[in-house]
Scaffold this motif. Structure first.
Motif, PDB file in Angstrom:
ATOM      1  N   SER A 221       0.892  -1.278  -0.176  1.00  6.96           N
ATOM      2  CA  SER A 221      -0.123  -0.004   0.047  1.00  6.96           C
ATOM      3  C   SER A 221       0.965   1.250   0.127  1.00  6.96           C
ATOM      4  O   SER A 221       1.967   1.052   0.480  1.00  6.96           O
ATOM      5  N   SER A 251      -3.255   4.124  -1.947  1.00  7.84           N
ATOM      6  CA  SER A 251      -3.312   3.260  -3.149  1.00  7.84           C
ATOM      7  C   SER A 251      -2.685   1.844  -2.763  1.00  7.84           C
ATOM      8  O   SER A 251      -1.409   1.625  -2.861  1.00  7.84           O
ATOM      9  N   TRP A 253      -2.730  -2.322  -2.959  1.00 12.34           N
ATOM     10  CA  TRP A 253      -2.609  -3.310  -4.183  1.00 12.34           C
ATOM     11  C   TRP A 253      -2.204  -4.792  -3.694  1.00 12.34           C
ATOM     12  O   TRP A 253      -1.404  -4.972  -2.631  1.00 12.34           O
ATOM     13  N   GLY A 269      -4.222  -6.561  -8.971  1.00 12.79           N
ATOM     14  CA  GLY A 269      -5.566  -5.867  -8.495  1.00 12.79           C
ATOM     15  C   GLY A 269      -4.821  -4.588  -7.566  1.00 12.79           C
ATOM     16  O   GLY A 269      -4.022  -4.765  -6.753  1.00 12.79           O
ATOM     17  N   ASP A 270      -5.666  -3.610  -7.728  1.00 12.62           N
ATOM     18  CA  ASP A 270      -5.418  -2.173  -7.024  1.00 12.62           C
ATOM     19  C   ASP A 270      -6.303  -1.292  -7.033  1.00 12.62           C
ATOM     20  O   ASP A 270      -7.231  -1.461  -7.699  1.00 12.62           O
ATOM     21  N   TYR A 271      -6.212  -0.401  -5.857  1.00  8.09           N
ATOM     22  CA  TYR A 271      -7.314   0.543  -5.603  1.00  8.09           C
ATOM     23  C   TYR A 271      -6.433   1.757  -5.418  1.00  8.09           C
ATOM     24  O   TYR A 271      -5.357   2.046  -5.022  1.00  8.09           O
ATOM     25  N   GLN A 273      -7.335   6.097  -4.312  1.00  8.32           N
ATOM     26  CA  GLN A 273      -8.414   7.056  -3.839  1.00  8.32           C
ATOM     27  C   GLN A 273      -7.653   8.254  -3.694  1.00  8.32           C
ATOM     28  O   GLN A 273      -6.639   8.291  -2.953  1.00  8.32           O
ATOM     29  N   TYR A 294     -12.718   7.657  -6.385  1.00  6.18           N
ATOM     30  CA  TYR A 294     -12.618   6.034  -5.869  1.00  6.18           C
ATOM     31  C   TYR A 294     -12.446   5.135  -7.192  1.00  6.18           C
ATOM     32  O   TYR A 294     -13.191   5.489  -8.279  1.00  6.18           O
ATOM     33  N   ARG A 295     -11.305   4.419  -7.460  1.00  8.17           N
ATOM     34  CA  ARG A 295     -11.094   3.662  -8.687  1.00  8.17           C
ATOM     35  C   ARG A 295     -10.639   2.559  -8.243  1.00  8.17           C
ATOM     36  O   ARG A 295      -9.360   2.214  -7.575  1.00  8.17           O
ATOM     37  N   ALA A 296     -11.156   1.077  -8.670  1.00 10.65           N
ATOM     38  CA  ALA A 296     -10.478   0.045  -8.371  1.00 10.65           C
ATOM     39  C   ALA A 296     -10.093  -0.793  -9.706  1.00 10.65           C
ATOM     40  O   ALA A 296     -10.910  -0.514 -10.676  1.00 10.65           O
ATOM     41  N   LYS A 297      -9.213  -1.422  -9.810  1.00 12.65           N
ATOM     42  CA  LYS A 297      -8.849  -2.089 -11.101  1.00 12.65           C
ATOM     43  C   LYS A 297      -8.282  -3.628 -10.632  1.00 12.65           C
ATOM     44  O   LYS A 297      -7.520  -3.881  -9.916  1.00 12.65           O
ATOM     45  N   GLY A 320     -15.073   2.871 -10.929  1.00 16.07           N
ATOM     46  CA  GLY A 320     -14.901   4.188 -10.271  1.00 16.07           C
ATOM     47  C   GLY A 320     -16.003   5.119 -10.363  1.00 16.07           C
ATOM     48  O   GLY A 320     -16.994   5.077 -11.157  1.00 16.07           O
TER      49      GLY A 320
END
Length: 561
Positions: A221, A251, A253, A269-271, A273, A294-297, A320
């Motif tokens: 993170s 962030s 992951w 996988g990551d996030y 904000q 907010y963004r998730a991948k 997101g």
């Protein structure tokens, strides 16, 4: 081992023969010391048998002891130790051997004209299990051309960072932190602010695990705090976001990688904000007034490779709250090829890579403001989505000559354009705000490099064929000459750059640097850039109403030990 034992047995037999030989050699000595009377030898032959008389042989009992009644005193030889083969080949440990150096320090310090100062150092340890690095750098300039620092013509940049890795069995723990501060004078353009300061502080950690021989897991993170502010004069007419900002970024992951003989499979996988830490009105620009993004991948990557070729493909699903109008998911993807070969007929390494697909990303608030000076954001930028193709080529044309080239094409889609400052229209604070723009960009570069002994010559041409990005020009030609002998006692680099196109500064960028090695750990260096502007004391345009340094020259001391 058998050969060694055979030699040993032969030597042992020789050792046993020594006492007998010595005894026989001693016989003449005793014969001289004492008279021995030998009787007449009488031998009677009868039939087929030989009969020897009682006194037929002399009595040697005085000089040769009886084996049964006495033990002769033999010379005692040292014992031979049989050494195993592994021990013979194993190197002897030298306790006094000097420990290999694993801690290094390098840096530079110096200054010059116009009020220019620079200093930096790096301390790092290169070990496989527990490396670390600590870095510091500072650079500042006071006065541009004929303008003084008191009129707002100054800038400075300070960076501090550190990284440490701990390894415990099959687990690696990595920790890092950074601090960055930028300051730019507003060059008497603003009636509200004297300067613009930016600070970014943060860090990250991640753990790398190896549950099995083929599986690697990474969990981590990152976090950072970004702030922007300025020395205020009269701010009653400016909006709150022009005066200051304070943004938090997070962030985390998680990645998993399965490695096999020739291919890898990765699950990614990551996030991401961003949060506004000031009052609501600091992020209140039209309909872009969300106080957080907010963004998730989540995606996968497949890689296959051998000694020459590497093929890869990846696909993601992005969710997101800033993906564009009425869009809740985007599925970017990429496919590509890498070639790394050394054919005999080329005389060097041939490199080629190409990749393309649908790229989608969200720019960080802090990254945009640091990239484009004298700009401020009043909102969190939305997603940027583009079709793209990117390729690079390195082609050796013999042992001394090589060619390089690249091409990149990008075109925005889904009405998710790029975010860039509008340097044509300033805000009340004399700073510049941001707009979203659709673009189609095609950029190419072509270059040659030639090396002969201690000399290297290179040339490159960069061309923008479609839309021209902010802070770039339509054509840029760069030439450099480097002199570097093998003994590294001295060295020099000379550079020249030429811009051409609309709104380009036609004054060439001439610069260079050189050094003399005083000791193995110490060098004296001279650096200069934008020499024509430096001598003429003229400013170089940055963007809008602002300019950048008009050249500088500095004397430096560089060290490494």
């Amino acid at each position: 081992m058998k050969r060694f034992r055979k030699i040993f047995n032969k030597k042992t037999a020789a050792f046993r023969f020594v006492p007998v030989t010595m005894a026989v050699l001693c016989v003449p000595v005793f014969l001289q010391a004492e008279e021995i009377a030998l009787p007449d030898v009488t031998t009677v032959i009868s039939g087929n048998e030989v009969q020897v008389g009682k006194d037929a042989m002399p009595d040697f009992s005085k000089i040769i002891p009886d084996e049964e009644t006495s033990v002769p005193e033999l010379i005692k030889l040292p014992e031979i130790e049989i050494v195993e083969e592994d021990a013979l080949t194993k190197p002897v440990k030298n306790e006094s051997a000097k420990k290999e150096k694993d801690l290094f320090v390098e840096g530079k310090v110096g200054g010059g004209y116009h009020g220019f100062f620079t200093g930096s150092f790096d301390i790092f340890r290169q070990t496989e299990k527990n490396p670390f690095q600590l870095s510091f750098s500072h650079e500042s300039s006071e006065g541009y051309g004929k303008k003084s620092a008191s009129d707002g013509y100054f800038d400075s940049e300070t960076k501090i960072s550190g990284e440490k890795t701990f390894s415990i069995q099959d687990t690696a723990w990595n920790f890092s932190a950074f601090y960055e501060k930028n300051e730019n004078g507003l060059q008497s353009n603003s009636s509200a602010l004297n300067d613009l300061k930016q600070q970014d502080t943060g860090g990250k950690f991640f753990i790398t695990l190896n549950p099995t021989e083929k599986l690697t897991l990474e969990i981590g993170s990152g976090i950072d705090f970004y702030s922007r502010y300025g020395s205020k004069k009269e701010v009653s007419l400016v909006q709150n976001y022009e005066k200051e900002a304070f943004v938090l970024g997070i962030s985390p992951w998680v990645n998993a990688c399965w490695s096999f003989d020739s291919f890898k499979l990765e699950i990614l996988g990551d996030y991401f904000q961003q949060n506004n830490l000031k009052e609501k009105e600091y992020i209140a620009f039209a309909d872009l007034d969300e106080q957080a993004t907010y963004r998730a991948k989540l995606g996968a990557r497949f890689i296959w490779s051998n000694d020459v070729f590497t093929l890869f493909e990846e696909v993601h699903a992005v969710l997101g709250n800033k993906l564009g109008d009425n869009r809740s998911i985007i599925t970017p993807f990429t496919a590509g090829l890498d070639i790394n070969a050394e054919p005999d007929f080329l005389g060097g390494t041939f490199l080629f890579n190409i990749k393309g697909g649908l790229d989608s990303y969200q720019s960080k608030y802090s990254e945009l403001e640091k990239l484009y000076k004298f700009s401020v954001l009043g909102f969190f930028p939305e997603e940027t989505t583009e079709w793209y193709v990117d390729s690079n080529l390195t082609l050796p044309l013999g042992e001394k000559l090589s060619a390089k080239g690249s091409a990149e094409y990008r075109k925005t889609v889904y009405e998710n354009g790029i975010w860039q400052p509008d340097y044509g229209t300033s805000l009340a604070s004399a700073l510049y705000g941001y707009t979203m723009a659709e673009r189609e960009m095609f950029k190419s570069t072509a270059g040659l490099s030639y090396k002969a002994g201690d000399y290297s010559l290179s040339a490159q041409w960069q061309k923008q064929w479609k839309d021209i990005p902010v802070l770039e020009c339509e054509n840029l030609i760069e030439v450099s000459l480097e002199i570097q002998p093998e003994d590294l006692k001295y060295g020099a680099v000379f550079t020249a750059g030429f811009e051409a196109g609309k709104d380009s500064d036609k004054t060439p960028l001439i610069g260079g640097n050189g050094f003399i090695r005083l000791t193995p750990a110490l060098r004296l260096a001279l650096e200069a850039d934008d020499l024509i502007k430096l001598v003429s004391r003229e400013k170089r345009t940055y963007a809008g109403e602002y300019c950048s340094r008009g050249g500088s020259a500095a004397l430096l001391v560089k060290f490494n030990f």
